[in-house]
Each structure stands twice: as structure tokens, then as C-alpha cells.
Design an enzyme around this catalytic site. Structure first.
Site, PDB file in Angstrom:
ATOM      1  N   GLY A 158       0.812  -1.201   0.000  1.00  0.00           N
ATOM      2  CA  GLY A 158       0.000   0.000   0.000  1.00  0.00           C
ATOM      3  C   GLY A 158       0.850   1.257   0.000  1.00  0.00           C
ATOM      4  N   SER A 159       0.333   2.307  -0.630  1.00  0.00           N
ATOM      5  CA  SER A 159       1.004   3.606  -0.560  1.00  0.00           C
ATOM      6  C   SER A 159       0.836   4.171   0.849  1.00  0.00           C
ATOM      7  CB  SER A 159       0.408   4.558  -1.596  1.00  0.00           C
ATOM      8  OG  SER A 159       0.657   4.093  -2.906  1.00  0.00           O
TER       9      SER A 159
ATOM     10  N   HIS B 170       3.638   4.530   2.766  1.00  0.00           N
ATOM     11  CA  HIS B 170       4.834   4.084   3.489  1.00  0.00           C
ATOM     12  C   HIS B 170       6.120   4.635   2.862  1.00  0.00           C
ATOM     13  CE1 HIS B 170       2.099   1.478   5.529  1.00  0.00           C
ATOM     14  NE2 HIS B 170       1.864   0.732   4.473  1.00  0.00           N
TER      15      HIS B 170
ATOM     16  N   ASP C  13      -1.275  -8.527   0.980  1.00  0.00           N
ATOM     17  CA  ASP C  13      -0.065  -8.616   0.170  1.00  0.00           C
ATOM     18  C   ASP C  13       0.250 -10.067  -0.165  1.00  0.00           C
ATOM     19  OD1 ASP C  13       0.031  -5.909   0.559  1.00  0.00           O
ATOM     20  OD2 ASP C  13       1.964  -5.880   1.579  1.00  0.00           O
TER      21      ASP C  13
ATOM     22  N   HIS D 175       0.282   0.145   9.387  1.00  0.00           N
ATOM     23  CA  HIS D 175      -1.000   0.651   8.902  1.00  0.00           C
ATOM     24  C   HIS D 175      -1.847   1.214  10.043  1.00  0.00           C
ATOM     25  CE1 HIS D 175       0.270  -2.715   6.257  1.00  0.00           C
ATOM     26  NE2 HIS D 175      -0.007  -1.837   5.319  1.00  0.00           N
TER      27      HIS D 175
END
Length: 356
Positions: free
Chosen positions: A54-55, A57, A110, A218
């Protein structure tokens, strides 16, 4: 909460467009499906390394695409796994004939999507292996099967990227990546929440004097919530949780390229011991000043010295973040001569450049 954005729905795309404009000499970004790849990919005869997640990070993973690290990265939406079609398209774009390694953080989304991408790539005739990173000592079998994948991911991308650049075979890179994972352990804390642009409200609530110990990247809860304490005490809590972590046996699914099927593989990592040489990684979560990270490193170095563990390399900065979250994580990686040499090897990406 204020953010430098336009339409929240365009957050990821516009960020990537800015990265492409800033680093046009190093990377190219493909949209529909979205992935970032080295400008010089594919490299004939070189094992290609791909990661993603995911964006939110950044700079992981997009900032690590380039010579000596990743050949491609697949960004999802904020805190959302990329899709199998992104991963497959990236593999097709960067495969130079020597095969592809997917480096995968151990989060359920993921893992599932990279496994699907592995099967799709295999069906397209691409030789591919899938290596899991699961280094977070804070929790187990919460949000994942086993431990979450965090800071060791960054270190594996650098070390394995250097190995691939030197001409290691697909199996050699996979074996090295597995060994890096088994040699690394991490744990983090959050002093504040972060704010996802689409919601513009904190992901979770912390009291004015509360912290979350063992936080996920997250915003997932960790081991416990407690009152804020001086930095030295917090660092001791994190460092000792890592250094005193016992041998850990896990069963992971790995891909059998020859037979085109998954199999269970039992792996064991050993605890840290006096005399070990390590890389000490103090990571900011996005909203922590570098000066505070050095205060963390100061105490960490003292603890390691008192335990007879030698820090021979270090990394201090915000490299695996959670948007603007305040906090930090510590990753310790047991090193051998080969890993040290590969860590020191040249790298040229939007985030790191040395030896070139």
C-alpha cells in the site's frame, strides 16, 4: 488536519507523477496498471527484484527502485495491497530472462495478491520465486498468519538488490533473501495516529499522554497502550524485546517453480548473541524529527555495546513510514561478511545513492 493535496482520490497518482518528474533519469512509471520500474529495465541475464504494498509508506517501495535495489515496485492505494495484475505487469516489464523475485511483507492482502501474481507469472513462462518477510516481534497471528513484515523489508531490498546486480542466480538471491529475513527482527511504537487523505480523520485515537507499543505500519494496534515515558525507557523496551526474542519457528508457503505449486517450508531464526555483528536501523514513522531518531540511536548503541553486540553498520531516518505518524521502529539485522559487502555495494535510487 491539513495536507498538501488536491483531490484525495488523486493522491497516489499525483504523488507518483511528481516522483516521475523529479527522477526521470532513474525511473519510469506505468499507469493502468500502476508500477514503477528502472529506466534501464529489463536487464538481460539479471534477476529482477520486485516488491510492493500500500502507498503511504514512502519512500518504501517506490523510492528504492533503481540500480542496486529494486527493478520494480507496485504501489496500491493508501494502506491497500496492490493487485495481482500490477505485479504481473511489473514482472513482464522487468524480467530479463534470469527470473523474478517477489519480496513480500507478511500482511494478508499482500500475501494473497503476490501469490496470485506468482501463479499468473508462472503461467506466462516467467521463472518467479516469492519470499516472505516476517520480522515484527510485537505480535503474532494478528492481522497476519505469523509475524508482520516491517523494517527488514528495506534491508532485504538493498542487500538482495546488490546481489542481483552482481549476477547471483535466481535461487542464490532467494536463499539470500530468506537468510536476511531470518536474521532480522523489528518492533515499533506510535506517539500519534496518522490521517488517511480519503478520510481526513485519525486512523485511531491516542490520549494526550498515551503511546501504542508494537504498532503496525497501517495503524494496527500492538502489544499494549501505555503512558508516554522518557526516550531511554522506550528504547530499552523496544531493544530488549528484539534482543531477547527467542528462536522462532514458522511455516511459510513457497513456490515450486518446477512443479508449479505451493509447498510448506519450515524456517527457524536464532536469537541474538554476544559477539554478533549487526546493522542497527532506527526508522521514523513519518512525523518524527531526525534529532529524536538520533536520541533513540544513542540509547540503542549503548544497549548493544553493554550486551557485547557490535553495530558495524547503521541506518537512521524515515524509510518505512505511516504517512505523518509520530513514532519510530527499531530493526536489528545480524550480519555476515557477505551481507556487509552487499550492503556497502553501489546503489542509485530516488532515495539512496552511494558508491556511484
Amino acid at each position: 488536519m491539513k495536507k498538501l493535496i488536491n483531490n484525495p482520490e488523486d493522491f497516489v497518482r499525483e504523488s507518483l507523477e511528481g516522483m516521475a518528474a523529479a527522477h526521470a533519469d532513474l525511473i519510469k512509471i506505468n499507469f493502468d496498471p500502476t508500477f514503477i520500474h528502472r529506466l534501464d529495465a529489463p536487464k538481460s541475464g539479471k534477476v529482477a527484484i520486485i516488491s510492493g504494498g500500500g502507498s503511504g509508506h514512502e519512500p518504501m517501495h517506490a523510492g528504492f527502485v533503481g540500480m542496486g535495489m529494486l527493478d520494480a515496485a507496485c504501489p496500491g492505494q493508501i494502506f491497500t495491497s496492490p493487485t495481482p495484475d500490477q505485479m504481473l505487469a511489473a514482472a513482464q516489464a522487468v524480467d530479463g530472462g534470469a527470473g523474478v523475485i517477489y519480496i513480500v511483507k507478511n500482511y494478508s492482502g499482500d500475501v494473497m495478491n503476490f501469490e496470485m501474481a506468482t501463479e499468473l507469472a508462472h503461467s506466462e513462462g516467467i521463472r518467479v520465486l516469492n519470499i516472505l518477510i516476517d520480522d515484527d516481534v510485537a505480535v503474532r497471528d494478528i492481522y497476519t498468519q505469523g509475524r508482520r513484515g516491517v523494517g527488514t523489508t528495506v534491508l532485504a531490498e538493498k542487500i538482495c538488490g546488490a546481489a542481483a546486480e552482481r549476477g547471483y542466480s535466481l535461487q542464490q538471491v532467494a536463499d539470500l533473501c530468506r537468510r536476511v529475513n531470518l536474521s532480522g527482527r523489528s518492533m515499533g511504537i506510535a506517539l500519534s495516529s496518522c490521517t488517511v487523505p480519503m478520510r481526513m480523520s485519525p486512523t485511531f485515537a491516542l490520549g494526550a499522554k498515551e503511546i501504542e507499543v508494537g504498532i503496525g505500519i497501517h495503524g494496527e494496534p500492538g502489544r499494549k497502550r501505555m503512558d508516554l515515558m522518557p526516550a531511554n525507557e522506550l528504547v530499552s523496551m523496544l531493544a530488549l524485546s528484539i534482543l531477547e526474542d527467542s528462536a522462532y519457528t514458522r511455516v511459510v508457503r513457497e513456490w515450486d517453480m518446477d512443479n508449479g505449486k505451493w509447498f510448506d517450508c519450515e524456517l527457524v531464526n536464532q536469537p541474538f548473541q554476544r559477539g554478533d555483528r549487526i546493522l542497527a536501523f532506527v526508522n521514523g514513522m513519518g512525523g518524527t524529527p531526525i534529532s529524536e531518531l538520533y536520541i533513540v540511536y544513542r540509547k540503542l548503541a549503548e544497549i548493544c555495546q553493554n550486551r557485547g553486540i557490535q553495530i558495524v553498520r547503521n541506518l537512521i531516518g524515515s524509510y518505512i513510514t505511516s504517512l505523518e505518524m509520530q513514532g519510530c521502529s527499531i530493526t536489528l539485522l545480524k550480519l555476515d561478511d557477505e551481507m556487509i559487502e552487499l550492503w556497502d555495494a553501489p546503489v542509485n535510487t530516488p532515495t539512496w545513492r552511494w558508491g556511484v
